[in-house]
Design a protein around this motif. Structure first.
Motif, PDB file in Angstrom:
ATOM      1  N   UNK A 144      62.359  15.087 -30.202  1.00 24.77           N
ATOM      2  CA  UNK A 144      60.985  14.702 -29.892  1.00 24.77           C
ATOM      3  C   UNK A 144      60.419  13.789 -30.972  1.00 24.77           C
ATOM      4  N   UNK A 145      60.687  14.088 -32.235  1.00 23.15           N
ATOM      5  CA  UNK A 145      60.177  13.242 -33.318  1.00 23.15           C
ATOM      6  C   UNK A 145      60.639  11.800 -33.143  1.00 23.15           C
ATOM      7  N   UNK A 146      61.917  11.636 -32.815  1.00 27.60           N
ATOM      8  CA  UNK A 146      62.442  10.287 -32.623  1.00 27.60           C
ATOM      9  C   UNK A 146      61.837   9.628 -31.392  1.00 27.60           C
TER      10      UNK A 146
ATOM     11  N   UNK B 176      48.991  10.487 -16.920  1.00 26.44           N
ATOM     12  CA  UNK B 176      48.484  11.086 -15.697  1.00 26.44           C
ATOM     13  C   UNK B 176      49.420  12.149 -15.154  1.00 26.44           C
ATOM     14  N   UNK B 177      49.221  12.494 -13.886  1.00 27.49           N
ATOM     15  CA  UNK B 177      49.958  13.593 -13.282  1.00 27.49           C
ATOM     16  C   UNK B 177      51.415  13.254 -12.994  1.00 27.49           C
ATOM     17  N   UNK B 178      51.737  11.993 -12.841  1.00 31.09           N
ATOM     18  CA  UNK B 178      53.117  11.628 -12.508  1.00 31.09           C
ATOM     19  C   UNK B 178      54.045  11.719 -13.702  1.00 31.09           C
ATOM     20  N   UNK B 179      53.483  11.726 -14.890  1.00 30.40           N
ATOM     21  CA  UNK B 179      54.312  11.869 -16.080  1.00 30.40           C
ATOM     22  C   UNK B 179      55.002  10.584 -16.492  1.00 30.40           C
ATOM     23  N   UNK B 180      55.854  10.707 -17.506  1.00 32.18           N
ATOM     24  CA  UNK B 180      56.555   9.570 -18.070  1.00 32.18           C
ATOM     25  C   UNK B 180      57.272  10.013 -19.331  1.00 32.18           C
ATOM     26  N   UNK B 181      57.646   9.077 -20.198  1.00 36.28           N
ATOM     27  CA  UNK B 181      58.407   9.441 -21.407  1.00 36.28           C
ATOM     28  C   UNK B 181      57.656  10.375 -22.343  1.00 36.28           C
ATOM     29  N   UNK B 182      56.346  10.219 -22.444  1.00 41.12           N
ATOM     30  CA  UNK B 182      55.582  11.109 -23.325  1.00 41.12           C
ATOM     31  C   UNK B 182      55.504  12.518 -22.736  1.00 41.12           C
ATOM     32  N   UNK B 183      55.385  12.607 -21.431  1.00 39.69           N
ATOM     33  CA  UNK B 183      55.404  13.917 -20.777  1.00 39.69           C
ATOM     34  C   UNK B 183      56.764  14.592 -20.959  1.00 39.69           C
ATOM     35  N   UNK B 184      57.842  13.817 -20.838  1.00 41.36           N
ATOM     36  CA  UNK B 184      59.180  14.375 -21.066  1.00 41.36           C
ATOM     37  C   UNK B 184      59.329  14.885 -22.499  1.00 41.36           C
ATOM     38  N   UNK B 185      58.790  14.124 -23.457  1.00 42.71           N
ATOM     39  CA  UNK B 185      58.846  14.554 -24.859  1.00 42.71           C
ATOM     40  C   UNK B 185      58.060  15.846 -25.053  1.00 42.71           C
TER      41      UNK B 185
ATOM     42  N   UNK C 181      43.442   3.526 -26.746  1.00 41.83           N
ATOM     43  CA  UNK C 181      44.902   3.604 -26.753  1.00 41.83           C
ATOM     44  C   UNK C 181      45.444   3.572 -28.171  1.00 41.83           C
ATOM     45  N   UNK C 182      44.855   2.711 -29.024  1.00 44.93           N
ATOM     46  CA  UNK C 182      45.279   2.645 -30.423  1.00 44.93           C
ATOM     47  C   UNK C 182      45.033   3.969 -31.130  1.00 44.93           C
ATOM     48  N   UNK C 183      43.870   4.582 -30.855  1.00 44.06           N
ATOM     49  CA  UNK C 183      43.566   5.882 -31.465  1.00 44.06           C
ATOM     50  C   UNK C 183      44.549   6.946 -30.973  1.00 44.06           C
ATOM     51  N   UNK C 184      44.896   6.899 -29.689  1.00 44.81           N
ATOM     52  CA  UNK C 184      45.838   7.868 -29.137  1.00 44.81           C
ATOM     53  C   UNK C 184      47.234   7.675 -29.719  1.00 44.81           C
ATOM     54  N   UNK C 185      47.641   6.429 -29.949  1.00 42.16           N
ATOM     55  CA  UNK C 185      48.961   6.171 -30.513  1.00 42.16           C
ATOM     56  C   UNK C 185      49.049   6.649 -31.955  1.00 42.16           C
ATOM     57  N   UNK C 186      47.928   6.592 -32.678  1.00 39.83           N
ATOM     58  CA  UNK C 186      47.918   7.167 -34.018  1.00 39.83           C
ATOM     59  C   UNK C 186      48.185   8.663 -33.948  1.00 39.83           C
ATOM     60  N   UNK C 187      47.615   9.323 -32.941  1.00 44.04           N
ATOM     61  CA  UNK C 187      47.880  10.745 -32.751  1.00 44.04           C
ATOM     62  C   UNK C 187      49.351  10.985 -32.412  1.00 44.04           C
ATOM     63  N   UNK C 188      49.947  10.113 -31.606  1.00 46.87           N
ATOM     64  CA  UNK C 188      51.371  10.257 -31.268  1.00 46.87           C
ATOM     65  C   UNK C 188      52.224  10.196 -32.535  1.00 46.87           C
ATOM     66  N   UNK C 189      51.873   9.289 -33.459  1.00 44.36           N
ATOM     67  CA  UNK C 189      52.613   9.210 -34.719  1.00 44.36           C
ATOM     68  C   UNK C 189      52.462  10.496 -35.526  1.00 44.36           C
TER      69      UNK C 189
ATOM     70  N   UNK D 237      58.117   5.691 -28.867  1.00 45.21           N
ATOM     71  CA  UNK D 237      57.009   5.381 -27.959  1.00 45.21           C
ATOM     72  C   UNK D 237      55.910   4.626 -28.682  1.00 45.21           C
ATOM     73  N   UNK D 238      55.546   5.099 -29.875  1.00 45.95           N
ATOM     74  CA  UNK D 238      54.486   4.432 -30.632  1.00 45.95           C
ATOM     75  C   UNK D 238      54.910   3.043 -31.077  1.00 45.95           C
ATOM     76  N   UNK D 239      56.164   2.897 -31.496  1.00 48.17           N
ATOM     77  CA  UNK D 239      56.647   1.594 -31.950  1.00 48.17           C
ATOM     78  C   UNK D 239      56.686   0.593 -30.811  1.00 48.17           C
ATOM     79  N   UNK D 240      57.125   1.041 -29.643  1.00 45.39           N
ATOM     80  CA  UNK D 240      57.192   0.142 -28.491  1.00 45.39           C
ATOM     81  C   UNK D 240      55.812  -0.336 -28.077  1.00 45.39           C
ATOM     82  N   UNK D 241      54.794   0.456 -28.366  1.00 42.96           N
ATOM     83  CA  UNK D 241      53.435   0.079 -27.972  1.00 42.96           C
ATOM     84  C   UNK D 241      52.760  -0.809 -28.997  1.00 42.96           C
ATOM     85  N   UNK D 242      53.327  -0.931 -30.187  1.00 43.37           N
ATOM     86  CA  UNK D 242      52.687  -1.743 -31.219  1.00 43.37           C
ATOM     87  C   UNK D 242      52.560  -3.205 -30.807  1.00 43.37           C
TER      88      UNK D 242
END
Length: 472
Positions: free
Chosen positions: A433-435, A343-352, A397-405, A440-445
């Motif tokens: 960013x790659x790391x 969302x608009x507040x951001x987070x680790x993915x926004x920082x990446x 969310x699972x589909x989005x995390x595949x995109x993150x990978x 991020x994806x691993x933590x969500x698994x």
């Protein structure tokens, strides 16, 4: 001069100054003991004599400047070894010579000293009046000092910062930070506006759509028109409704003040970079973004990202335009994905996403002349993702995390290509960013199970093999 020396030889704001002492001076190493400010019984240094000696040429000078003190700090990277006082003395002498205020072998140059009160840095202090009474104007001293620093990094085997290439966005000034702190803002306006502009640019299909998205996000937009052709828009500025000057006027930020790639000409090139979405296509009329539609959008984007990574893996470092256009389009996908996740507040993915922007920028605002065909498809996926809204179920969310990978795969390949191009800043940003994306994806698994990701290993291998061959 007295106030600055008093601070440098004092305890510091949080008692961080340890054993302050001189390591170099204009008069050479033999005079250092006589110039060293003596410490009294309380440990406080008497800097009066040193300040007087430094200011003597100013008092005797012909029409000296009102602001005559020159001050620079030179700091090593956290990973660098600790240098000796003699090494720091040599560095200080090289710096003042490089900026032109005290050339080597000039007996009438300005008076200066180098103070050390920590292991990792020194402060160089000088007056801008030569000992023959003439004023020195240190033109372009920042660029000259940075050039000297790059040379010293190599000579001493220190952390390589890389040459100045004007790809970093402007950081908030101290005044901006202090003002935001006083007003209790959770985020500095410049940073918030840069994020909003980047998200709108990644999602927009054209200029009008870009402005509409910004205004829908609560951002004020002011267009700049040509003085020759009043109907022609040549630029824009953005502001926040509650961010004003002391006189109550809105504080405006032009696109170039936010980031080098957010000027209107750069954004127009981005929107014209390929087939993308038409106003009647998926981006504007995607229908109600239900869970199934949302997951399908991310799966389509994952396929496009995988194609983009494969193209990058097969590229040569000499293909500047192809690398830049694909990386820039991938940055749009990552920006839209971060907005869908956080969302608009951001987070680790926004920082990446913000860090990856540095990897996509060309030095000195160079524009790609030839865009890679796959960049248009990536941009269309960025616009599609922007229509589906926030993630609401495990499936999307699972589909989005595949995109993150997949995006981490793109970042890896961009890093390898940037390294081969000797683009240090961009390579480091992409590698970071790659790391982060993998983390991020691993933590969500543990919360959202992901399907096997065999394509990642296969697609990233060519660039890694190329890096291995170059290293060997």
């Amino acid at each position: 001069m007295g106030g600055l020396l008093r601070y440098l030889f004092g305890p510091g704001k949080i008692e961080e100054h340890v054993n302050p002492h001189l390591v170099a001076a204009w008069s050479g190493p033999g005079q250092l003991p006589s110039l060293e400010p003596p410490a009294g019984p309380t440990g406080r240094h008497d800097i009066r004599n040193l300040a007087r000696l430094l200011e003597q040429p100013v008092r005797a000078g012909r029409n000296p400047p009102q602001k005559f003190v020159w001050h620079a700090s030179v700091r090593n990277h956290i990973t660098d070894r600790i240098l000796s006082d003699s090494q720091w003395a040599h560095i200080a002498a090289e710096m003042v010579a490089a900026v032109g205020i005290a050339p080597h072998g000039d007996p009438d140059a300005v008076r200066w000293v180098a103070v050390r009160h920590a292991d990792d840095h020194i402060h160089i202090v000088a007056t801008l009046v030569r000992q023959d009474g003439e004023t020195v104007w240190a033109w372009n001293e920042r660029l000259k000092a940075q050039t000297a620093a790059r040379d010293l990094e190599q000579r001493y085997g220190l952390h390589q910062v890389g040459p100045v290439d004007h790809t970093s966005h402007r950081r908030p000034t101290a005044a901006e930070q202090n003002k935001s702190h006083r007003q209790g803002r959770p985020e500095i306006p410049r940073d918030r506006l840069r994020r909003e502009v980047r998200a709108a640019a990644a999602a927009a299909i054209d200029e009008n759509d870009f402005v509409d998205r910004l205004r829908s996000a609560g951002v004020l937009v002011r267009l700049r028109h040509s003085t020759i052709n009043p109907d022609e828009v040549t630029g824009y500025a953005v502001g926040l409704p509650d961010h004003h000057t002391s006189t109550g006027e809105t504080v405006w930020y032009g696109g170039g003040r936010l980031a080098p790639d957010l000027t209107l000409p750069q954004l127009r090139r981005r929107w014209d970079s390929g087939p993308g979405m038409s106003p009647h296509g998926d981006a504007r009329h995607a229908g109600q973004p239900g869970t199934r539609h949302r997951a399908n959008a991310f799966r389509r984007a994952t396929t496009a990202a995988n194609d983009g990574a494969r193209h990058l893996a097969g590229m040569q470092p000499s293909d500047w335009d192809g690398i830049a256009s694909l990386a820039e389009a991938a940055g749009d996908v990552l920006a839209s994905t971060a907005r869908a996740f956080e969302g608009r507040r951001g987070g680790p993915l926004t920082d990446a996403s913000e860090t990856f922007d540095r990897a996509t920028r060309e030095p000195h605002r160079r524009r790609p002349g030839r865009l890679h065909p796959a960049s248009g498809q990536l941009r269309s996926m960025s616009r599609l993702i922007s229509t589906v809204g926030r993630l609401t179920s495990d499936d999307d969310t699972a589909a989005a995390l595949q995109l993150v990978l997949r995006m981490s795969m793109i970042a890896d390949n961009v890093a390898t290509l940037r390294e081969a191009q000797d683009r240090i800043h961009q390579a480091r940003a992409a590698r970071i960013v790659a790391e982060r994306l993998r983390r991020i994806a691993t933590a969500s698994r543990s919360q959202v199970p992901l399907p096997a990701d065999r394509a990642y290993t296969a697609a990233v291998r060519p660039s890694e093999e190329r890096a291995a061959r170059r290293t060997s």
